[in-house]
Design a protein around this motif. Structure first.
Motif, PDB file in Angstrom:
ATOM      1  N   ILE A 160       5.581 -20.492 -46.520  1.00  0.00           N
ATOM      2  CA  ILE A 160       6.343 -20.183 -47.731  1.00  0.00           C
ATOM      3  C   ILE A 160       6.001 -21.225 -48.795  1.00  0.00           C
ATOM      4  O   ILE A 160       6.062 -22.427 -48.540  1.00  0.00           O
ATOM      5  N   PRO A 161       5.581 -20.801 -49.992  1.00  0.00           N
ATOM      6  CA  PRO A 161       5.237 -21.777 -51.032  1.00  0.00           C
ATOM      7  C   PRO A 161       6.468 -22.543 -51.501  1.00  0.00           C
ATOM      8  O   PRO A 161       7.589 -22.035 -51.452  1.00  0.00           O
ATOM      9  N   VAL A 162       6.233 -23.751 -51.966  1.00  0.00           N
ATOM     10  CA  VAL A 162       7.317 -24.608 -52.442  1.00  0.00           C
ATOM     11  C   VAL A 162       7.711 -24.182 -53.860  1.00  0.00           C
ATOM     12  O   VAL A 162       6.865 -24.098 -54.750  1.00  0.00           O
ATOM     13  N   GLY A 169       8.543 -12.630 -57.161  1.00  0.00           N
ATOM     14  CA  GLY A 169       8.287 -11.482 -56.307  1.00  0.00           C
ATOM     15  C   GLY A 169       8.006 -11.832 -54.864  1.00  0.00           C
ATOM     16  O   GLY A 169       8.340 -12.914 -54.371  1.00  0.00           O
ATOM     17  N   VAL A 170       7.355 -10.914 -54.174  1.00  0.00           N
ATOM     18  CA  VAL A 170       7.179 -11.018 -52.726  1.00  0.00           C
ATOM     19  C   VAL A 170       6.308 -12.187 -52.307  1.00  0.00           C
ATOM     20  O   VAL A 170       6.357 -12.613 -51.147  1.00  0.00           O
ATOM     21  N   ILE A 171       5.520 -12.722 -53.225  1.00  0.00           N
ATOM     22  CA  ILE A 171       4.671 -13.856 -52.883  1.00  0.00           C
ATOM     23  C   ILE A 171       5.501 -15.067 -52.462  1.00  0.00           C
ATOM     24  O   ILE A 171       5.024 -15.950 -51.752  1.00  0.00           O
ATOM     25  N   CYS A 172       6.753 -15.102 -52.858  1.00  0.00           N
ATOM     26  CA  CYS A 172       7.636 -16.219 -52.519  1.00  0.00           C
ATOM     27  C   CYS A 172       7.948 -16.279 -51.028  1.00  0.00           C
ATOM     28  O   CYS A 172       8.447 -17.299 -50.544  1.00  0.00           O
ATOM     29  N   THR A 223       6.555 -11.448 -45.169  1.00  0.00           N
ATOM     30  CA  THR A 223       6.392 -10.434 -46.206  1.00  0.00           C
ATOM     31  C   THR A 223       7.522  -9.412 -46.225  1.00  0.00           C
ATOM     32  O   THR A 223       7.583  -8.574 -47.128  1.00  0.00           O
ATOM     33  N   HIS A 224       8.396  -9.469 -45.235  1.00  0.00           N
ATOM     34  CA  HIS A 224       9.560  -8.571 -45.215  1.00  0.00           C
ATOM     35  C   HIS A 224      10.768  -9.174 -45.929  1.00  0.00           C
ATOM     36  O   HIS A 224      11.805  -8.520 -46.045  1.00  0.00           O
ATOM     37  N   LYS A 225      10.648 -10.394 -46.434  1.00  0.00           N
ATOM     38  CA  LYS A 225      11.802 -11.097 -46.996  1.00  0.00           C
ATOM     39  C   LYS A 225      12.129 -10.625 -48.407  1.00  0.00           C
ATOM     40  O   LYS A 225      13.296 -10.466 -48.768  1.00  0.00           O
ATOM     41  N   TRP A 226      11.094 -10.438 -49.222  1.00  0.00           N
ATOM     42  CA  TRP A 226      11.302 -10.056 -50.613  1.00  0.00           C
ATOM     43  C   TRP A 226      10.743  -8.656 -50.868  1.00  0.00           C
ATOM     44  O   TRP A 226       9.675  -8.305 -50.376  1.00  0.00           O
TER      45      TRP A 226
END
Length: 322
Positions: A269-271, A288-291, A296-299
């Motif tokens: 997960i990026p900071v 968005g979902v990149i977070c 990849t199911h989180k956002w």
């Protein structure tokens, strides 16, 4: 000098552009593909899990003739949001790199160099498939994306995975006359599969219309067969095509080249600051979902549209509104 450059013209990138336009900022959206490129590459008959109102941007009504909107309706909705608001978007222009120069950024694309005060990364995760890393994966018979069932009619097709995309593909291909075998690492169909579809696939498996190997994985792909590691040993089955629908992931190399740190102990997960969406690199925001990194199911579209307003609220402290 742009106030904001947004990388990614998906629903969240569009939401960010709307916020920038409302604030009167000089912004530009860049995307290496078509408008809402990920949605464009979805299966032709895909139906969303969410209702249309949950996919709306900025309270702009999304009218659908179905209880759950489909791919074509979503493409039309987001296209009209862009055209009706005259958003500034450059399509088929890929970002090569982003470099920080003092307090600003240099964005080099395949067509030009751009300077910007801030960058928003809203690139999603659909561009890079998770590979099986087995011999034969590079054969022409193997695909990591599914578009429609017709080419697989009267063919022996292996569908790898147990997610929504895998289940949809298996059912559609079977209904078009394909001989479908699913290979699933776990002991069941995924729990996140759409609630109105899950009983359908379970019934087709139970009646034997669609074959399945649970707790299994493909170890080798050959021209006319695949080798499967099962709880009872290796098995070889005849095969014409393989759909390896094992998921997708963000472009982590691109993030790292931006200087964004990834939390290795937390699914890459990026900071970023969850209140402002600013990353560890001042001036670079994530949306968005990149977070979610590898989660990849989180956002999703519906729960990450808020990122646009969080970013705009923070940028308002440094950028003047017109």
């Amino acid at each position: 000098m742009k106030d904001v450059v947004i990388i990614g013209a998906g629903p969240i990138g569009i939401a960010c552009a709307l916020e920038c336009k409302k604030k009167g900022w000089d912004y530009l959206v860049l995307d290496k593909g078509a408008l809402t490129n990920s949605l464009f590459n979805y299966p032709l008959k895909m139906t969303f899990f969410s209702t249309s109102e949950r996919l709306e941007i900025d309270n702009i009504p999304f009218m659908s003739t179905n209880p759950k909107p489909n791919r074509d309706e979503a493409l039309e909705y987001y296209r009209r949001v862009v055209s009706n608001n005259d958003l500034t978007i450059n399509l088929y222009e890929e970002v090569v790199y982003v470099k920080k120069q003092g307090l600003h950024f240099l964005i080099k694309t395949t067509k030009q160099d751009i300077q910007a005060k801030n960058v928003i990364v809203a690139t999603g995760f659909y561009d890079i498939p998770k590979l099986l890393n087995v011999p034969g994966e590079n054969l022409d018979k193997v695909a990591h994306y599914y578009k429609e069932a017709h080419p697989y009619s009267m063919q022996k097709v292996a569908v790898i995975g147990a997610s929504n995309s895998s289940v949809d593909a298996a059912l559609e291909i079977w209904r078009k006359g394909g001989d479908v075998t699913m290979i699933i690492r776990k002991n069941q169909i995924g729990e996140r599969v759409k609630y109105w579809v899950r009983p359908d696939i379970l019934n087709r498996i139970e009646e034997g219309s669609i074959k399945v190997f649970y707790n299994s994985e493909v170890t080798e792909i050959k021209e006319k067969e695949i080798i499967i590691k099962t709880p009872t040993g290796l098995k070889s089955i005849n095969n014409d095509y393989v759909l390896a629908l094992t998921g997708y992931q963000p472009n982590f190399e691109f993030l790292k080249n931006l200087g964004i740190q990834l939390q290795k102990d937390h699914h890459d997960i990026p900071v970023y600051n969850s209140e402002t969406m600013e990353s560890n690199v001042k001036g670079i925001y994530l949306a968005g979902v990149i977070c979610g990194g590898k989660e990849t199911h989180k956002w999703f579209i519906e729960n990450s549209i808020i990122h646009a307003k969080l970013i705009a609220n923070n940028l308002s402290k440094t950028l003047k509104e017109v």
